[in-house]
Design a protein around this motif. Sequence first.
Motif, PDB file in Angstrom:
ATOM      1  N   MET A  53       7.644   8.418  23.615  1.00 26.11           N
ATOM      2  CA  MET A  53       8.584   9.497  23.315  1.00 26.11           C
ATOM      3  C   MET A  53       8.916  10.345  24.532  1.00 26.11           C
ATOM      4  SD  MET A  53       7.693  10.759  19.512  1.00 26.11           S
ATOM      5  CE  MET A  53       9.356  11.389  19.355  1.00 26.11           C
ATOM      6  N   MET A  86      15.355  11.691  20.549  1.00 21.62           N
ATOM      7  CA  MET A  86      14.156  12.296  19.954  1.00 21.62           C
ATOM      8  C   MET A  86      14.523  13.201  18.786  1.00 21.62           C
ATOM      9  SD  MET A  86      11.800  11.018  21.422  1.00 21.62           S
ATOM     10  CE  MET A  86      12.271   9.658  22.438  1.00 21.62           C
ATOM     11  N   GLY A  87      13.844  13.022  17.707  1.00 17.81           N
ATOM     12  CA  GLY A  87      14.113  13.855  16.535  1.00 17.81           C
ATOM     13  C   GLY A  87      15.241  13.289  15.700  1.00 17.81           C
ATOM     14  N   MET A  92       8.645  12.407  15.194  1.00 15.73           N
ATOM     15  CA  MET A  92       7.200  12.439  15.376  1.00 15.73           C
ATOM     16  C   MET A  92       6.548  13.363  14.363  1.00 15.73           C
ATOM     17  SD  MET A  92       5.174  12.817  18.893  1.00 15.73           S
ATOM     18  CE  MET A  92       3.435  12.499  18.975  1.00 15.73           C
ATOM     19  N   MET A  94       3.091  15.424  14.190  1.00 15.56           N
ATOM     20  CA  MET A  94       2.025  15.784  15.118  1.00 15.56           C
ATOM     21  C   MET A  94       0.664  15.808  14.423  1.00 15.56           C
ATOM     22  SD  MET A  94       3.486  16.894  18.174  1.00 15.56           S
ATOM     23  CE  MET A  94       2.568  18.312  18.717  1.00 15.56           C
ATOM     24  N   MET A 162       6.461  18.939   8.149  1.00 21.10           N
ATOM     25  CA  MET A 162       6.695  18.126   9.345  1.00 21.10           C
ATOM     26  C   MET A 162       7.242  16.751   8.976  1.00 21.10           C
ATOM     27  SD  MET A 162       4.236  18.002  12.647  1.00 21.10           S
ATOM     28  CE  MET A 162       2.882  18.818  11.952  1.00 21.10           C
ATOM     29  N   ILE A 165      10.830  17.177   8.162  1.00 16.76           N
ATOM     30  CA  ILE A 165      11.648  17.289   9.370  1.00 16.76           C
ATOM     31  C   ILE A 165      11.814  15.911  10.015  1.00 16.76           C
ATOM     32  CG2 ILE A 165      11.764  18.249  11.704  1.00 16.76           C
ATOM     33  CD1 ILE A 165      10.416  20.766  10.636  1.00 16.76           C
TER      34      ILE A 165
END
Lengths: 264, 313
Positions: A53, A86-87, A92, A94, A162, A165
């Motif tokens: 990433m 990314m995103g 991801m 965490m 998360m 998201i």
Amino acid sequence: MSNLLEIRELNITLVENQRPIVKNVSFNVGKGRILGIIGESGSGKTLTSKAIMRLLNEKIFTVKGQVEFRGNNLLQMSEREIEGVMGKDISMIMQNPMTAFDPMMKIGKQIIETVKAHLPLSKKQAYDMGVQQLKKMNLNRVSEIMNSYPHTLSGGMLQRIMIAIALLLEPRIIIADEATTALDVSTQSIILDEFKKIQDKGISLIVVTHDFGVIAKVANDVIVMKDGEIIEDGTVHEIFYNPKTEYTKELLKARLLADEVSYA
Amino acid sequence: MLRYISNRLIGLIIVLIGVTVLTFIFSNISTVDPAEAFARRNILNPTPMQIEELREEMGLNLPVYRQYFHWMGESMKGNLGISLLTKNPVSADIAKKMPATLSIVGMAFFWIVVITLPISILSAVKQNGVFDHVARVITIFGISMPNFWLGFIMLIAFAVVVPIFNVVDYGNFKSIILPSLTLAIPVISSSIRLFRATILLNMNKDFVTYAKARGISKTNIIWKHILKNSLPPMITLMCQNLGYMIAGSAIVESVFSWPGIGSHLVEAIVGRDLPTINGCVLVIAVIFVLSNLFADVVNIMLNPKILNEQGEF
Ligand SMILES: Nc1ncnc2c1ncn2[C@@H]1O[C@H](COP(=O)(O)OP(=O)(O)OP(=O)(O)O)[C@@H](O)[C@H]1O
Ligand SMILES: [Mg+2]
């Protein structure tokens, strides 16, 4: 089976003394498959997933090799280009949900900012997207959550936020590094069920863990890492019933012991 | 929040009592007799009798604790006594001198904000670059240079060698610049060190990694996440500096012959003007302590988490 992500000869060395930490790591992630990465502490799992990433600090680590994703080498992309991936295409989850969110920004705002980084939507539209996604995660009182600071919510809730998201922008692949380690057993199994549902949407996953129990529950393929190298790979079935290395056998045995202890 | 503030206020009152008691004790153990000093200033060749009379008149014959309680009671009523030097009410003198001090402190505060923020941000973002190294050397100078020395250098450089400013000047905008810079430079230097370190610390936090992983742009990560999280300790420091600068203005005011509360206090100490000394110390201590409280309140409003951690005693 076609591959979504192909990692070729990934090498990570420390800038200050050229010490190699991750050595010649190559593996593939198939479309809609869940790859488990397992290995003891310090084996290089986190560094490998962060390197993919582009999250490693260039002042500390040198990353060499190829990370092919939809015809592009992620390691060669400009900062701008990588921000777009990314995103959006790769997201991801965490390890520690309690420290992953900005403590001074309300959850809603962090969700809105993620949407707006990738889509030309208004604040209101981004907010509504966030609310819908949180509802899909079986969270109650969603507007209250949107208006909360992270420290007022529990670890399990933050972890689900998360995941929400991560799913928000319909990614191709989600990387989850020890996403369940910090959670209690029941929350852990809820999250693992979520991973299965994510897979059902056709999204691939990389699940990093040092727990074979997690692998057994969700993964299709496994790579076993030790001292920065891949020492064994295969399908879950192959690894569980026909481990080739002593190291993997030890890890499996440790898992069985842990099970006996927890059932005792 | 209210409970937090009231708890803090009780602590502050204790601090104020401590500071004023100490001032009283130090004034009393000093070898110079204020009654005698006053007598010699006002009467040609005073007799011991006259000095004794004066001492009684001024209440200086009473034990220190009775003097203290008397003074305390009067100052609660807003009466800080009469200056032995100027013969004006102490509070009136302080009120007259305050604007001069506030003007250099206010200007210094302005310098601190406009210089500290951009330099620390640039230093942190380009860590170990040329700019960062130059800034480090200069700030180390700024921290280690004593205020009076810095003041004299400024005067010599910009009022004598390159006469942009006047050596003694007061009452116009230009005259504020040198004294306020002198007051600000040590504070700026230490603030830059702290702010840069805080920013760097926050850059390595998990929430920054996660923001990157969500594809937030570098600019937004710096401005909306890292800087915002670095501000609370900075704001505390700034408000503490406000009190510190008012308290520490004496030296700078003396160097620049600036007619503020600092040089007023120095004159009072030299002239053994006890009511003025006590009054100035009280006012400065109140300002100091209130700016600290203000710092905490602002901090809480910026970051609701602090109240959870510290608010419940
Ligand atoms: N900043 C760093 N500087 C130097 N070495 C580091 C740094 N970060 C990690 N390492 C080293 O890299 C190796 C791999 O670390 P990594 O975090 O990838 O392990 P991991 O497999 O994720 O372990 P864990 O299961 O504990 O999370 C470790 O041996 C560690 O000592
Ligand atoms: Mg790890």
